[in-house]
Design an enzyme around this catalytic site. Structure first.
Site, PDB file in Angstrom:
ATOM      1  N   GLU A   1      53.547 -31.836 -17.541  1.00 46.36           N
ATOM      2  CA  GLU A   1      53.255 -32.013 -16.346  1.00 46.36           C
ATOM      3  C   GLU A   1      53.993 -30.916 -15.773  1.00 46.36           C
ATOM      4  OE1 GLU A   1      51.598 -34.175 -14.571  1.00 46.36           O
ATOM      5  OE2 GLU A   1      52.000 -35.391 -16.310  1.00 46.36           O
TER       6      GLU A   1
ATOM      7  N   CYS B   1      56.661 -31.738  -6.928  1.00 43.55           N
ATOM      8  CA  CYS B   1      55.109 -31.246  -7.471  1.00 43.55           C
ATOM      9  C   CYS B   1      54.042 -32.019  -6.734  1.00 43.55           C
ATOM     10  CB  CYS B   1      55.036 -32.009  -8.709  1.00 43.55           C
ATOM     11  SG  CYS B   1      55.331 -33.927  -9.006  1.00 43.55           S
TER      12      CYS B   1
HETATM   13  P1  NAP Z   1      61.417 -24.943 -15.056  1.00 45.27           P
HETATM   14  O1  NAP Z   1      62.203 -23.942 -15.061  1.00 45.27           O
HETATM   15  O2  NAP Z   1      59.990 -24.489 -16.445  1.00 45.27           O
HETATM   16  O3  NAP Z   1      62.361 -25.509 -16.420  1.00 45.27           O
HETATM   17  C1  NAP Z   1      61.414 -27.240 -16.621  1.00 45.27           C
HETATM   18  C2  NAP Z   1      62.405 -27.424 -18.181  1.00 45.27           C
HETATM   19  O4  NAP Z   1      62.310 -26.789 -18.725  1.00 45.27           O
HETATM   20  C3  NAP Z   1      63.684 -27.161 -17.317  1.00 45.27           C
HETATM   21  O5  NAP Z   1      64.245 -28.346 -17.499  1.00 45.27           O
HETATM   22  C4  NAP Z   1      64.405 -26.495 -17.607  1.00 45.27           C
HETATM   23  O6  NAP Z   1      66.259 -26.935 -18.616  1.00 45.27           O
HETATM   24  C5  NAP Z   1      63.534 -26.331 -19.695  1.00 45.27           C
HETATM   25  N1  NAP Z   1      63.375 -25.084 -19.685  1.00 45.27           N
HETATM   26  C6  NAP Z   1      63.681 -24.397 -20.050  1.00 45.27           C
HETATM   27  N2  NAP Z   1      63.205 -23.229 -20.747  1.00 45.27           N
HETATM   28  C7  NAP Z   1      63.145 -23.613 -21.965  1.00 45.27           C
HETATM   29  C8  NAP Z   1      63.515 -23.624 -22.883  1.00 45.27           C
HETATM   30  N3  NAP Z   1      62.649 -22.428 -23.663  1.00 45.27           N
HETATM   31  N4  NAP Z   1      63.257 -24.568 -24.285  1.00 45.27           N
HETATM   32  C9  NAP Z   1      63.081 -25.811 -23.429  1.00 45.27           C
HETATM   33  N5  NAP Z   1      63.453 -25.800 -22.788  1.00 45.27           N
HETATM   34  C10 NAP Z   1      63.500 -25.091 -21.465  1.00 45.27           C
HETATM   35  O7  NAP Z   1      61.090 -25.941 -14.193  1.00 45.27           O
HETATM   36  P2  NAP Z   1      61.801 -26.572 -13.177  1.00 45.27           P
HETATM   37  O8  NAP Z   1      61.899 -25.026 -12.222  1.00 45.27           O
HETATM   38  O9  NAP Z   1      63.114 -26.426 -13.189  1.00 45.27           O
HETATM   39  O10 NAP Z   1      61.471 -26.511 -12.117  1.00 45.27           O
HETATM   40  C11 NAP Z   1      60.344 -26.277 -10.855  1.00 45.27           C
HETATM   41  C12 NAP Z   1      58.318 -26.327 -11.034  1.00 45.27           C
HETATM   42  O11 NAP Z   1      58.237 -27.651 -12.172  1.00 45.27           O
HETATM   43  C13 NAP Z   1      58.062 -26.662 -10.043  1.00 45.27           C
HETATM   44  O12 NAP Z   1      56.940 -25.517 -10.008  1.00 45.27           O
HETATM   45  C14 NAP Z   1      57.061 -28.135  -9.821  1.00 45.27           C
HETATM   46  O13 NAP Z   1      55.677 -27.592 -10.090  1.00 45.27           O
HETATM   47  C15 NAP Z   1      56.950 -28.056 -11.465  1.00 45.27           C
HETATM   48  N6  NAP Z   1      57.236 -29.700 -11.486  1.00 45.27           N
HETATM   49  C16 NAP Z   1      56.243 -30.333 -11.542  1.00 45.27           C
HETATM   50  C17 NAP Z   1      56.684 -31.708 -12.056  1.00 45.27           C
HETATM   51  C18 NAP Z   1      55.066 -32.622 -12.811  1.00 45.27           C
HETATM   52  O14 NAP Z   1      55.217 -34.135 -12.217  1.00 45.27           O
HETATM   53  N7  NAP Z   1      54.069 -32.361 -12.224  1.00 45.27           N
HETATM   54  C19 NAP Z   1      56.821 -32.718 -10.916  1.00 45.27           C
HETATM   55  C20 NAP Z   1      58.044 -32.072 -10.389  1.00 45.27           C
HETATM   56  C21 NAP Z   1      58.272 -30.552 -10.544  1.00 45.27           C
HETATM   57  P3  NAP Z   1      66.814 -25.617 -18.098  1.00 45.27           P
HETATM   58  O15 NAP Z   1      66.946 -25.766 -16.424  1.00 45.27           O
HETATM   59  O16 NAP Z   1      68.078 -25.629 -18.197  1.00 45.27           O
HETATM   60  O17 NAP Z   1      66.464 -24.205 -17.530  1.00 45.27           O
END
Ligand code: NAP
Length: 686
Positions: free
Chosen positions: A260, A299
């Site tokens: 997602e 999101c």
């Molecule tokens: P993100 O930076 O991509 O992080 C998402 C998750 O992935 C976090 O738990 C992060 O952990 C983890 N992660 C990052 N690098 C990783 C790796 N190499 N291996 C394993 N896990 C890893 O996104 P975010 O900034 O938290 O979230 C914002 C984004 O999420 C926005 O773009 C939004 O649109 C999207 N979103 C989508 C939905 C949906 O349902 N479609 C819902 C909510 C948000 P760490 O925090 O520890 O780095």
């Protein structure tokens, strides 16, 4: 006196485990004060997966769907009792009370909805059947049934920072209902709230050990150890999602991966919905709400506002005025209407994305750089006033359809025809949700059908549902959440659909007797027993395959005339021989289908008080062969499925009901649904 920030721990392999390193300091979004430290170094991630598979998997799979639904219900209610503690912690994330409500009570409500659906829509078994029995041989001795059984690995849920509780609960509820253990990895920034919630979950003792493990911090080499029986779900940015989806172990083992990601959701103002209409006002309210709820960090938030060119100016003015009144400040302050972004880094990120959007669009309300707050410190807190942008030539633009500023930012763009509005919504290349505000059925049809293939959910807003609509931005437990293409191509929730993501579908072929033994459901051709009338048996005595073959009854002209005049159903095929003969399906006047079903009940019921408490409906009723006057009916009733209720003195019994004529042709086929006492007479309980 300064208080040292809390050290978050992971719950793995049966104990709360601190990281061995210094870790990352997490700050309060609105005040900048330290809240917690997070670190997962030193954890043996292969052992975490193995613990879930070995310790929790077998215990969860030994439970029935109703047992697991009961567990989720108890858990949801226990969490609801502790909600104030979550609200207090949630303030650190920058979330106001209404923002917290979406996350906390929205999350718990989602868990309770899965509990209720599991109880009502799933049988009290450990295996699900999927679809009808498929006949594979002329004589019925070789058939097939699709079944669904829980995957035997662990579901790893990697979540985004914006909904620390909902993001976890909406994923673990369907997973646990399916019978699969979970490992949750919240985004570090707001993991303190998830950690608190997991502590309270573990303390209830309601989950089998290992059913829920938590990783506070990085997942290290965990993904190196996933197998084809595990599943990984990811919510977050598209760039991280793509990286994880391409992880060698995920690819090599064909691990189920649900993604997602970011989404450039649109909302369309219908051409009929000009200023002065209820739809225009609703649209202005909805766009404002979507921009400011959770400071735009949803999101599903509306990023692109698509409006008829003639109404764009009025719309921008109305939005600008409303947004200008949004009091920005400390999330716990009663006057605050919008809280802070999750962190100062997040604010810097949103400002950078606004600059990207300026390649295509101009700012028409708000300023990304001058922050006006009604409470709190504008620099120490991650505050940002809403920013409305306008893109005059959206078909020539790219940034507005590609750049997600994950904050209170939206871009208005004009269209000239409904086809253009659809085309603009599709330029997001696949989104979670789009909405259209119109009161015109033709507009609704054109826009919804045009946009649907590019979206996981479409909402129609108008005056009729103004008071009851759950709104553009709310994913709901019974509805699919996810979207194609850029949105990640995943699908979550959707009621029982979401449970099936954690189960394997298998086509099982064999003879009816053995297939019936596998599924716990009677199948045509499987063994049947005949002793006392099955309606005399309580659930304690009733067995799958208990069968009654009734006496017969001949249908007469008088029966049909009587039924027709008694019920008022004097449809010509029952009353007028010439008209019936002119009908392509009948050779003469025919008996009513409902008369056949009524006669069938008259043949199979056992009338005296007994363990059968009520008939609550029929499923799949089909009339297959016409019944003419003089035809003789007989019924075969077979106990097909038994579902004792966990928390009542009765359960549901599904009966296969087949009505045949004197030639053995099936004239009607259906399932009769009854409630049956667990014991009869009731005093037999003791
Ligand atoms: P993100 O930076 O991509 O992080 C998402 C998750 O992935 C976090 O738990 C992060 O952990 C983890 N992660 C990052 N690098 C990783 C790796 N190499 N291996 C394993 N896990 C890893 O996104 P975010 O900034 O938290 O979230 C914002 C984004 O999420 C926005 O773009 C939004 O649109 C999207 N979103 C989508 C939905 C949906 O349902 N479609 C819902 C909510 C948000 P760490 O925090 O520890 O780095």
């Amino acid at each position: 006196m300064t208080v040292a920030p809390r050290r978050l721990e992971s719950y793995v392999c049966g104990s709360w485990t601190p990281g061995t390193g210094e870790g990352q300091l997490l700050l309060d979004a609105a005040t900048g004060d330290p809240v917690a430290r997070i670190d997962s170094s030193g954890i043996d991630f292969a052992a975490v997966l193995e613990h879930g598979r070995r310790v929790a998997g077998p215990r969860l799979r030994a439970m029935s769907f109703h047992d697991r639904a009961g567990m989720l219900k108890a858990l949801g209610l226990a969490l609801m009792e502790r909600k104030e503690e979550f609200y207090a912690e949630s303030l650190h994330t920058g979330a106001t009370r209404p923002d917290g409500w979406i996350d906390i009570e929205g999350g718990i409500g989602t868990m309770l909805t899965f509990a209720s659906k599991g109880r009502r829509e799933l049988p009290n078994t450990r295996v699900l059947t999927d679809g009808a029995v498929e006949g594979l041989s002329k004589d019925g001795s070789f058939v097939a049934q699709h079944i669904l059984s829980p995957l035997q690995g662990v579901a790893v849920h990697i979540n985004a920072f914006n909904f620390p509780i909902w993001g976890m609960l909406e994923k673990i509820a369907p997973t646990l209902l399916a019978g699969m253990p979970c490992v949750v990895k919240p985004a570090s920034q707001t993991a303190y709230l998830t950690e608190l919630c997991v502590r309270r979950i573990i303390e209830t003792g309601l989950l089998p050990e290992g059913a829920l493990q938590l990783i506070s911090g990085s997942v290290g080499d965990l993904l190196d150890h996933v197998t084809g029986q595990d599943a990984v779900t990811f919510t977050g940015s598209a760039s991280t999602g793509r990286r994880l989806k391409a992880h060698p172990a995920v690819i090599a083992n064909s691990v189920r991966f649900t993604m997602e990601a970011d989404s450039l959701n649109a909302s369309i103002l219908g051409p009929d919905a000009g200023p002065g209409t209820p739809e225009f006002d609703l649209f202005v309210k909805e766009v404002t709400r979507e921009m400011t709820a959770k400071a735009g960090q949803k999101c599903t938030a509306i990023r692109r506002v698509i409006a008829p060119r003639a109404h764009v100016q009025a719309l921008v003015e109305a939005l600008g005025e409303r947004l200008g009144k949004t009091a920005l400040g400390l999330p716990g302050d009663a006057a605050t209407r919008m809280g802070a972004l999750a962190s100062l880094e997040q604010r810097a990120e949103v400002r950078a994305r606004i600059r990207d959007l300026q390649a295509d669009a101009e700012i028409v309300a708000g300023s990304p750089d001058e922050v006006r707050v009604s409470s709190g410190d504008a620099e120490r807190g991650a505050f940002l006033n809403p920013v409305l942008m306008y893109c005059d030539r959206p078909f020539a633009a790219t940034a507005v359809h590609e750049v997600e500023a994950f904050g209170p930012v939206s871009t208005v763009m004009p269209y000239d025809t409904p086809e253009e509005a659809v085309e603009l919504s599709r330029m997001g290349k696949g989104s979670l949700v789009t909405s259209v505000f119109t009161d015109d059925p033709a507009v609704a049809e054109e826009i919804v059908l045009g946009a649907a293939p590019f979206h996981g959910r479409v909402l129609i807003g108008n005056r009729a549902s103004a008071k009851t609509s759950t709104g553009h931005g709310s994913p709901l437990a019974p509805l699919v959440h996810g979207g194609p293409g850029r949105a990640g191509g995943g699908e979550e929730m959707g009621g029982i659909r979401g449970v099936k993501h954690y189960m394997q579908r298998t086509a099982v072929q064999g003879c009816p007797r053995l297939l019936s033994a596998v599924t716990g459901r009677w199948i045509e051709g499987a063994a049947a027993q005949h002793d006392v009338h099955p309606f005399r048996k309580s659930l304690a005595e009733l067995r799958i395959g208990d069968q009654l073959v009734t006496a017969s009854r001949t249908v007469t002209l008088e029966d049909v005339e009587h039924f027709a005049h008694f019920t008022g159903d004097t449809f010509y095929a029952h009353m007028d021989a010439a008209a019936a003969k002119a009908n392509p399906f009948f050779e003469d006047r025919v008996a009513h289908g409902y008369l056949i079903a009524s006669f069938a009940a008259g043949l199979f019921v056992e009338p005296s008080p007994g363990p059968v408490l009520a008939n609550y409906g029929v499923d799949n009723l089909r009339f297959l062969t016409p019944v003419y006057f003089g035809d003789t009916l007989q019924v075969r009733l077979t106990c097909k499925e038994i579902n004792p209720r966990a928390n009542a003195e009765h359960g549901e019994v599904r009966w296969d009901c087949q009505v045949t004529n004197q030639d053995g042709a099936v004239v009607a086929q259906y399932d009769v649904l009854t409630m049956v006492a667990k014991h009869w007479p009731p005093e037999a309980v003791a």
